[in-house]
Write a protein that holds these residues in place. Structure first.
Motif, PDB file in Angstrom:
ATOM      1  N   VAL A  21       0.586  -1.049   0.537  1.00  0.00           N
ATOM      2  CA  VAL A  21      -0.121   0.327  -0.428  1.00  0.00           C
ATOM      3  C   VAL A  21       0.632   1.592   0.155  1.00  0.00           C
ATOM      4  CG1 VAL A  21      -1.883  -1.255   1.387  1.00  0.00           C
ATOM      5  CG2 VAL A  21      -0.737  -0.273   2.839  1.00  0.00           C
ATOM      6  N   ASN A 149      -0.814  -2.570  -4.641  1.00  0.00           N
ATOM      7  CA  ASN A 149      -2.419  -2.825  -4.387  1.00  0.00           C
ATOM      8  C   ASN A 149      -3.616  -1.929  -4.305  1.00  0.00           C
ATOM      9  OD1 ASN A 149      -0.702  -5.012  -3.423  1.00  0.00           O
ATOM     10  ND2 ASN A 149      -1.981  -5.745  -5.492  1.00  0.00           N
ATOM     11  N   TYR A 150      -3.205  -0.800  -3.499  1.00  0.00           N
ATOM     12  CA  TYR A 150      -3.587   0.075  -2.843  1.00  0.00           C
ATOM     13  C   TYR A 150      -2.900   1.189  -3.143  1.00  0.00           C
ATOM     14  CZ  TYR A 150      -7.162  -3.612  -1.851  1.00  0.00           C
ATOM     15  OH  TYR A 150      -7.842  -4.926  -2.419  1.00  0.00           O
ATOM     16  N   PRO A 174      -6.183   1.178  -6.862  1.00  0.00           N
ATOM     17  CA  PRO A 174      -7.863   1.310  -6.065  1.00  0.00           C
ATOM     18  C   PRO A 174      -7.471   2.169  -5.204  1.00  0.00           C
ATOM     19  CG  PRO A 174      -7.204  -0.828  -6.358  1.00  0.00           C
ATOM     20  CD  PRO A 174      -6.374   0.197  -7.260  1.00  0.00           C
ATOM     21  N   SER A 175      -8.676   3.034  -4.137  1.00  0.00           N
ATOM     22  CA  SER A 175      -8.427   3.849  -3.133  1.00  0.00           C
ATOM     23  C   SER A 175      -9.027   4.746  -2.054  1.00  0.00           C
ATOM     24  CB  SER A 175      -7.749   5.699  -3.837  1.00  0.00           C
ATOM     25  OG  SER A 175      -7.231   5.532  -4.840  1.00  0.00           O
TER      26      SER A 175
END
Length: 410
Positions: A21, A149-150, A174-175
């Protein structure tokens, strides 16, 4: 992916274990210009909840310190060390942002690792304010996005800035909103819900920003009453036709785009006079001494540096029946003991009232700290600029992009 309780995703909506992340935080802090020692670690501590929730993730931190040209514009090495001290775990500083070294270190991370990248404002594109679409095309976003990933935004204090690190990544990853971001947004949203008297106490020297807040709140009928203090109150006295004295008039003309801001203040008074409180007396600095005078008797040769005693009493009495109170900006030159009375007394009244109280902004929070009242506010916002922007515009850029990201990736 995600629940319907928010228009944006939060940490509870996804599984973050074993995930890589990118976490945007705001630890921009006062620093000693010589030793570069961090003087206040409150912003670091505000992110602890989010970082603890990511203990089983591979977490990479993005943040800034100050801006180019300032004495406290420096690397994030001290920040990584401070965060490591607070978390009692290693936070590895990397003196790179998105180059090969940074990418190599990110790619070899294990679960539980934390890396702190270099000051993102060392990279010139970060401070450009452009359309959202262009921000996702920056080298920062294009180079870092494939590694994660995020993206998580926990930097409420920077939520009003449409920079690549705030609005770029939600378009490519994706947040999620971090725990601090979520708390700040929910608290502020609750302040403009129609349930009881909501009072705003506005002061300080940023008149243009305060006027924008007033226009928005009054037009939307989200403020029951606005109490003006600081330079803002001097402008409103002048706009009401009161002779504020030569010295104060010159100050307004030199410091605040006088003609433009005066016109805005006059229009607000014409439309919402019953909702705008202005001082009945002021404190002038008469050769270093405080002297309280009626607004009808302001002398030419002395500067106004606080609201007067009668105004303090009047404002305090009216504030007592508020259900919600938001304070931004000091009432006077609080750095001088004799002119800190207005700021301190209005804060004392607010914290002793039954109202839910919010304070935000560097100077007024410092004043609250100095007089021992900071911890008595129900909510101390981590960002003064973001706080003001929240009440003066349709939506914070950070929140807008988090909502768009949810729609894109759900």
């Amino acid at each position: 992916m995600g629940s319907d309780k928010n228009n944006y995703l939060t940490l509870e909506d996804v599984e973050l274990k074993n995930k890589r992340v990118l976490l945007r935080i705001d630890v921009n802090s006062p620093m000693d210009p010589v030793s570069k020692r961090i003087l206040d670690d409150s912003r670091f501590r505000s992110h602890v909840g989010t970082l603890k929730a990511l203990r089983n993730s591979k977490t990479v931190l993005l943040a800034h310190q100050s801006r180019p040209g300032r004495k406290d514009f420096t690397t994030m090495e001290k920040h990584a060390s401070k965060l490591s001290e607070i978390l009692n775990r290693e936070v590895k500083y990397i003196d790179d942002i998105f180059g090969k070294r940074a990418q190599k270190e990110i790619n070899k991370m294990n679960n539980g690792d934390i890396i702190f990248l270099e000051n993102i404002r060392f990279y010139s594109e970060e401070v450009l304010e452009r359309e959202d679409e262009k921000q996702k095309e920056t080298f920062l976003v294009k180079n870092l996005s494939p590694l994660f990933n995020y993206y998580i935004n926990d930097a409420f204090a920077a939520a009003h800035r449409p920079h690549p690190s705030i609005v770029g990544f939600p378009q490519t990853l994706p947040s999620l909103a971090g725990k601090l971001m979520e708390k700040e947004i929910k608290t502020l949203e609750s302040m403009i819900e129609d349930n009881g008297k909501t009072y705003f106490v506005l002061g300080g020297v940023k008149v243009k920003d305060s006027l924008k807040v007033m226009e928005n709140l009054l037009e939307r009928d989200e403020a029951s009453k606005i109490f003006t203090t600081g330079v803002l109150s001097i402008l409103f006295l002048d706009s009401k036709g009161i002779d504020i004295g030569k010295k104060n008039k010159e100050f307004l003309e030199n410091e605040i785009e006088y003609q433009k801001q005066s016109k805005r203040a006059i229009e607000l008074l014409e439309k919402y006079q019953d909702k705008i409180e202005i001082p009945e007396d002021v404190a002038i600095n008469k050769e270093g001494e405080r002297e309280d005078v009626s607004v009808e008797k302001i002398p030419d040769e002395y500067r106004i540096e606080d609201i007067g005693i009668e105004t303090i009493v009047n404002y305090s009495e009216k504030l007592k029946d508020g259900q919600k109170i938001v304070m931004n900006g000091p009432a006077g030159v609080f750095e001088k003991d004799k002119f800190s009375i207005g700021t301190e007394e209005l804060q004392r009244t607010t914290t002793e009232s039954e109202a839910y109280s919010i304070i935000g902004g560097g100077h007024i929070c410092t004043a609250a700290e100095e007089c021992g009242l900071k911890n008595y506010f129900d909510h101390v916002s981590t960002g003064g600029g973001a706080l003001m922007n929240f009440f003066s515009s349709d939506q914070l850029p950070a929140l807008r992009l988090l909502e768009e990201s949810k729609e894109m990736y759900s």
